[in-house]
Design a protein around this motif. Structure first.
Motif, PDB file in Angstrom:
ATOM      1  N   GLN A 219     -29.381  38.658   3.832  1.00  0.00           N
ATOM      2  CA  GLN A 219     -30.786  38.836   4.250  1.00  0.00           C
ATOM      3  C   GLN A 219     -30.999  38.174   5.612  1.00  0.00           C
ATOM      4  O   GLN A 219     -31.871  37.309   5.769  1.00  0.00           O
ATOM      5  N   ASP A 220     -30.216  38.614   6.601  1.00  0.00           N
ATOM      6  CA  ASP A 220     -30.199  37.966   7.917  1.00  0.00           C
ATOM      7  C   ASP A 220     -31.579  37.962   8.583  1.00  0.00           C
ATOM      8  O   ASP A 220     -31.916  37.035   9.317  1.00  0.00           O
ATOM      9  N   ASP A 221     -32.369  39.011   8.331  1.00  0.00           N
ATOM     10  CA  ASP A 221     -33.678  39.131   8.990  1.00  0.00           C
ATOM     11  C   ASP A 221     -34.666  38.059   8.516  1.00  0.00           C
ATOM     12  O   ASP A 221     -35.666  37.811   9.180  1.00  0.00           O
ATOM     13  N   LYS A 222     -34.373  37.401   7.390  1.00  0.00           N
ATOM     14  CA  LYS A 222     -35.310  36.387   6.876  1.00  0.00           C
ATOM     15  C   LYS A 222     -34.939  34.966   7.295  1.00  0.00           C
ATOM     16  O   LYS A 222     -35.688  34.027   7.063  1.00  0.00           O
ATOM     17  N   VAL A 223     -33.742  34.822   7.907  1.00  0.00           N
ATOM     18  CA  VAL A 223     -33.204  33.472   8.127  1.00  0.00           C
ATOM     19  C   VAL A 223     -34.105  32.645   9.043  1.00  0.00           C
ATOM     20  O   VAL A 223     -34.513  31.537   8.685  1.00  0.00           O
ATOM     21  N   ILE A 224     -34.444  33.185  10.211  1.00  0.00           N
ATOM     22  CA  ILE A 224     -35.106  32.328  11.204  1.00  0.00           C
ATOM     23  C   ILE A 224     -36.532  31.973  10.752  1.00  0.00           C
ATOM     24  O   ILE A 224     -37.006  30.860  11.009  1.00  0.00           O
ATOM     25  N   ASP A 225     -37.203  32.879  10.035  1.00  0.00           N
ATOM     26  CA  ASP A 225     -38.538  32.554   9.507  1.00  0.00           C
ATOM     27  C   ASP A 225     -38.452  31.398   8.510  1.00  0.00           C
ATOM     28  O   ASP A 225     -39.328  30.531   8.462  1.00  0.00           O
ATOM     29  N   ALA A 226     -37.389  31.392   7.701  1.00  0.00           N
ATOM     30  CA  ALA A 226     -37.208  30.316   6.718  1.00  0.00           C
ATOM     31  C   ALA A 226     -36.990  28.979   7.437  1.00  0.00           C
ATOM     32  O   ALA A 226     -37.589  27.961   7.080  1.00  0.00           O
ATOM     33  N   TYR A 227     -36.145  28.981   8.480  1.00  0.00           N
ATOM     34  CA  TYR A 227     -35.869  27.746   9.215  1.00  0.00           C
ATOM     35  C   TYR A 227     -37.139  27.250   9.914  1.00  0.00           C
ATOM     36  O   TYR A 227     -37.407  26.048   9.970  1.00  0.00           O
ATOM     37  N   GLU A 228     -37.923  28.205  10.445  1.00  0.00           N
ATOM     38  CA  GLU A 228     -39.182  27.845  11.111  1.00  0.00           C
ATOM     39  C   GLU A 228     -40.158  27.225  10.101  1.00  0.00           C
ATOM     40  O   GLU A 228     -40.883  26.278  10.419  1.00  0.00           O
ATOM     41  N   GLU A 229     -40.136  27.750   8.884  1.00  0.00           N
ATOM     42  CA  GLU A 229     -41.009  27.219   7.820  1.00  0.00           C
ATOM     43  C   GLU A 229     -40.646  25.755   7.510  1.00  0.00           C
ATOM     44  O   GLU A 229     -41.528  24.902   7.387  1.00  0.00           O
ATOM     45  N   ILE A 230     -39.345  25.482   7.414  1.00  0.00           N
ATOM     46  CA  ILE A 230     -38.912  24.091   7.170  1.00  0.00           C
ATOM     47  C   ILE A 230     -39.358  23.207   8.342  1.00  0.00           C
ATOM     48  O   ILE A 230     -39.919  22.121   8.150  1.00  0.00           O
ATOM     49  N   PHE A 231     -39.133  23.682   9.555  1.00  0.00           N
ATOM     50  CA  PHE A 231     -39.527  22.953  10.774  1.00  0.00           C
ATOM     51  C   PHE A 231     -41.032  22.645  10.736  1.00  0.00           C
ATOM     52  O   PHE A 231     -41.452  21.510  10.948  1.00  0.00           O
ATOM     53  N   ASN A 232     -41.842  23.661  10.433  1.00  0.00           N
ATOM     54  CA  ASN A 232     -43.300  23.486  10.448  1.00  0.00           C
ATOM     55  C   ASN A 232     -43.782  22.506   9.391  1.00  0.00           C
ATOM     56  O   ASN A 232     -44.710  21.749   9.614  1.00  0.00           O
ATOM     57  N   ARG A 233     -43.113  22.523   8.210  1.00  0.00           N
ATOM     58  CA  ARG A 233     -43.572  21.602   7.158  1.00  0.00           C
ATOM     59  C   ARG A 233     -43.105  20.170   7.428  1.00  0.00           C
ATOM     60  O   ARG A 233     -43.775  19.208   7.043  1.00  0.00           O
ATOM     61  N   LEU A 234     -41.949  20.043   8.082  1.00  0.00           N
ATOM     62  CA  LEU A 234     -41.327  18.723   8.250  1.00  0.00           C
ATOM     63  C   LEU A 234     -41.865  17.944   9.459  1.00  0.00           C
ATOM     64  O   LEU A 234     -42.038  16.730   9.405  1.00  0.00           O
ATOM     65  N   LEU A 235     -42.119  18.654  10.552  1.00  0.00           N
ATOM     66  CA  LEU A 235     -42.483  17.963  11.800  1.00  0.00           C
ATOM     67  C   LEU A 235     -43.982  17.682  11.856  1.00  0.00           C
ATOM     68  O   LEU A 235     -44.790  18.597  11.661  1.00  0.00           O
ATOM     69  N   THR A 236     -44.323  16.429  12.114  1.00  0.00           N
ATOM     70  CA  THR A 236     -45.737  16.074  12.260  1.00  0.00           C
ATOM     71  C   THR A 236     -46.166  16.324  13.711  1.00  0.00           C
ATOM     72  O   THR A 236     -45.311  16.518  14.595  1.00  0.00           O
ATOM     73  N   ASP A 237     -47.479  16.288  13.944  1.00  0.00           N
ATOM     74  CA  ASP A 237     -47.981  16.436  15.317  1.00  0.00           C
ATOM     75  C   ASP A 237     -47.410  15.341  16.213  1.00  0.00           C
ATOM     76  O   ASP A 237     -47.101  15.564  17.382  1.00  0.00           O
ATOM     77  N   GLU A 238     -47.266  14.152  15.610  1.00  0.00           N
ATOM     78  CA  GLU A 238     -46.708  13.012  16.356  1.00  0.00           C
ATOM     79  C   GLU A 238     -45.257  13.293  16.802  1.00  0.00           C
ATOM     80  O   GLU A 238     -44.881  13.029  17.940  1.00  0.00           O
ATOM     81  N   ASP A 239     -44.461  13.859  15.868  1.00  0.00           N
ATOM     82  CA  ASP A 239     -43.069  14.214  16.213  1.00  0.00           C
ATOM     83  C   ASP A 239     -43.057  15.201  17.378  1.00  0.00           C
ATOM     84  O   ASP A 239     -42.279  15.063  18.325  1.00  0.00           O
ATOM     85  N   LYS A 240     -43.936  16.213  17.275  1.00  0.00           N
ATOM     86  CA  LYS A 240     -43.941  17.275  18.298  1.00  0.00           C
ATOM     87  C   LYS A 240     -44.311  16.704  19.655  1.00  0.00           C
ATOM     88  O   LYS A 240     -43.749  17.088  20.674  1.00  0.00           O
ATOM     89  N   LYS A 241     -45.242  15.756  19.653  1.00  0.00           N
ATOM     90  CA  LYS A 241     -45.670  15.124  20.898  1.00  0.00           C
ATOM     91  C   LYS A 241     -44.514  14.292  21.477  1.00  0.00           C
ATOM     92  O   LYS A 241     -44.192  14.377  22.661  1.00  0.00           O
ATOM     93  N   LYS A 242     -43.896  13.511  20.584  1.00  0.00           N
ATOM     94  CA  LYS A 242     -42.802  12.613  21.022  1.00  0.00           C
ATOM     95  C   LYS A 242     -41.659  13.401  21.666  1.00  0.00           C
ATOM     96  O   LYS A 242     -41.071  12.970  22.645  1.00  0.00           O
ATOM     97  N   TRP A 243     -41.362  14.579  21.096  1.00  0.00           N
ATOM     98  CA  TRP A 243     -40.216  15.356  21.571  1.00  0.00           C
ATOM     99  C   TRP A 243     -40.640  16.522  22.481  1.00  0.00           C
ATOM    100  O   TRP A 243     -39.847  17.426  22.763  1.00  0.00           O
ATOM    101  N   ASN A 244     -41.915  16.537  22.915  1.00  0.00           N
ATOM    102  CA  ASN A 244     -42.424  17.595  23.802  1.00  0.00           C
ATOM    103  C   ASN A 244     -42.156  18.996  23.265  1.00  0.00           C
ATOM    104  O   ASN A 244     -41.638  19.865  23.984  1.00  0.00           O
ATOM    105  N   LEU A 245     -42.463  19.228  21.985  1.00  0.00           N
ATOM    106  CA  LEU A 245     -42.158  20.540  21.394  1.00  0.00           C
ATOM    107  C   LEU A 245     -43.355  21.481  21.486  1.00  0.00           C
ATOM    108  O   LEU A 245     -44.476  21.038  21.495  1.00  0.00           O
TER     109      LEU A 245
END
Ligand code: C5P
Length: 245
Positions: A219-245
Motif C-alpha cells: 500500500q505504497d500510496d498510504k505510506v507518506i500520509d501515515a508518516y505525516e500523521e505520526i509527525f503531526n501527533r508527535l511534534l509540539t508547536d515548541e518543537d516546530k519552532k525550535k527546529w524551524n519546521l
C-alpha cells in the motif's frame, strides 16, 4: 556536508565523517526497502519525516535517562550524531504478536504480550537476519553476555518510555527494533533511528497501521500520509519552532 567522506551507506541512511573524529553526519534518504532489500522504492519526504521523528524520540529518551547517539538536527533529513561502533544485533521488543512472530509461532494476530517479548536478530541480510540466542551471539563474537544483558534492559526501558509517549497521542506501540553501538569509551549507547520504518504503530481507536507495514503490504500510496500523521501527533508547536519546521 556532501563532500565529507562517506563512512557507511545503509538501505535508508548514509553516514559521513566530520572534522571531529567522535561525531558523524547521518543523512536520512527517501529510499524504502523490504524483503532484505529485494523491493526498493523512493518515497518522497520519508527522510524528512524520519529524521525529525527520530530526533524527537531520541530527545524524549534522553530526558528519561537513556543515552542516545543524537546530538543535533542540523536540518530536516540531516542529523549530527556521536560516532558509534555499531553492534550487529537488532533488538526487537514486541507488545503485541504480529509480523514475523505469527509466521514463526502459533500466536493469534494482535495478541497482547505482557510481559513484552524481547528478541535479538543477527543484522545480516545474506543470512536473512536470523534470530539469535545468547550463546550464538557470543560464539559469533557479536556481544558478551554482559553486553546482551545491558541491551535487553535498555530496550525494555525504551519500550516503557515510548509506549507511554505513543499512548498519550493515541497510538499503540505494537513492536519496534533498536540498534546499539559503543562510544569511544566502550559505553553501550542507543544508535540508528526510531521511526515508522522501525516500529509498528497502530491508531489506538481504529487500529489502522501508521508505519512501514503499509509498504511491506504493497500500500505504497498510504505510506507518506501515515508518516505525516505520526509527525503531526508527535511534534509540539515548541518543537516546530525550535527546529524551524
Ligand atoms: O518483521 P518483524 O515482525 O520481525 O518486525 C518486528 C519489528 O522490528 C517491526 O517493528 C519492524 O518494523 C522492525 N524491524 C526493523 N528492521 C528489521 C526487522 C524488523 O525495523 N530488519
Amino acid at each position: 556536508m556532501k563532500s565529507n567522506k562517506l563512512l557507511y551507506e545503509g538501505k535508508a541512511k548514509s553516514v559521513f565523517a566530520t572534522k571531529n573524529p567522535d561525531e558523524v553526519i547521518m543523512e536520512f534518504r527517501d529510499d524504502m526497502t523490504a524483503g532484505d532489500g529485494a523491493r526498493h522504492e523512493t518515497i518522497g519526504k520519508k527522510g524528512y519525516y524520519n529524521s525529525i521523528i527520530t530526533s524527537k524520540i531520541f530527545e524524549v529518551l534522553e530526558e528519561n535517562g537513556v543515552k542516545t547517539q543524537f546530538l543535533e538536527l542540523v536540518k530536516p533529513g540531516t542529523l549530527k550524531t556521536l560516532k558509534l561502533d555499531m553492534i550487529m544485533i537488532e533488538v526487537i521488543i514486541r507488545n503485541r504478536a504480529t509480523g514475523s512472530l505469527i509466521r514463526t509461532y502459533p500466536f493469534e494476530d494482535g495478541t497482547i504480550l505482557n510481559p513484552p517479548i524481547v528478541q535479538m536478530d543477527y543484522k545480516n541480510d545474506d543470512f536473512h537476519d536470523p534470530m539469535l540466542n545468547g550463546t550464538i551471539a557470543q560464539a559469533l563474537n557479536l556481544a558478551t553476555q554482559d553486553e546482551l544483558h545491558i541491551m535487553k534492559n535498555l530496550a525494555l526501558k525504551i519500550n516503557e518510555v515510548l509506549s507511554k509517549m505513543f499512548a498519550d497521542i493515541g497510538i499503540i506501540l505494537v513492536d519496534f527494533k533498536v540498534e546499539f553501538g559503543k562510544d569511544s569509551n566502550g559505553n553501550i549507547i542507543l544508535g540508528d533511528e526510531i521511526s515508522p520504518d522501525s516500529c509498528r504503530l497502530w491508531d489506538s481507536e481504529t487500529l489502522d497501521m501508521l508505519d512501514k507495514e503499509l509498504f511491506r503490504q504493497g500500500q505504497d500510496d498510504k505510506v507518506i500520509d501515515a508518516y505525516e500523521e505520526i509527525f503531526n501527533r508527535l511534534l509540539t508547536d515548541e518543537d516546530k519552532k525550535k527546529w524551524n519546521l
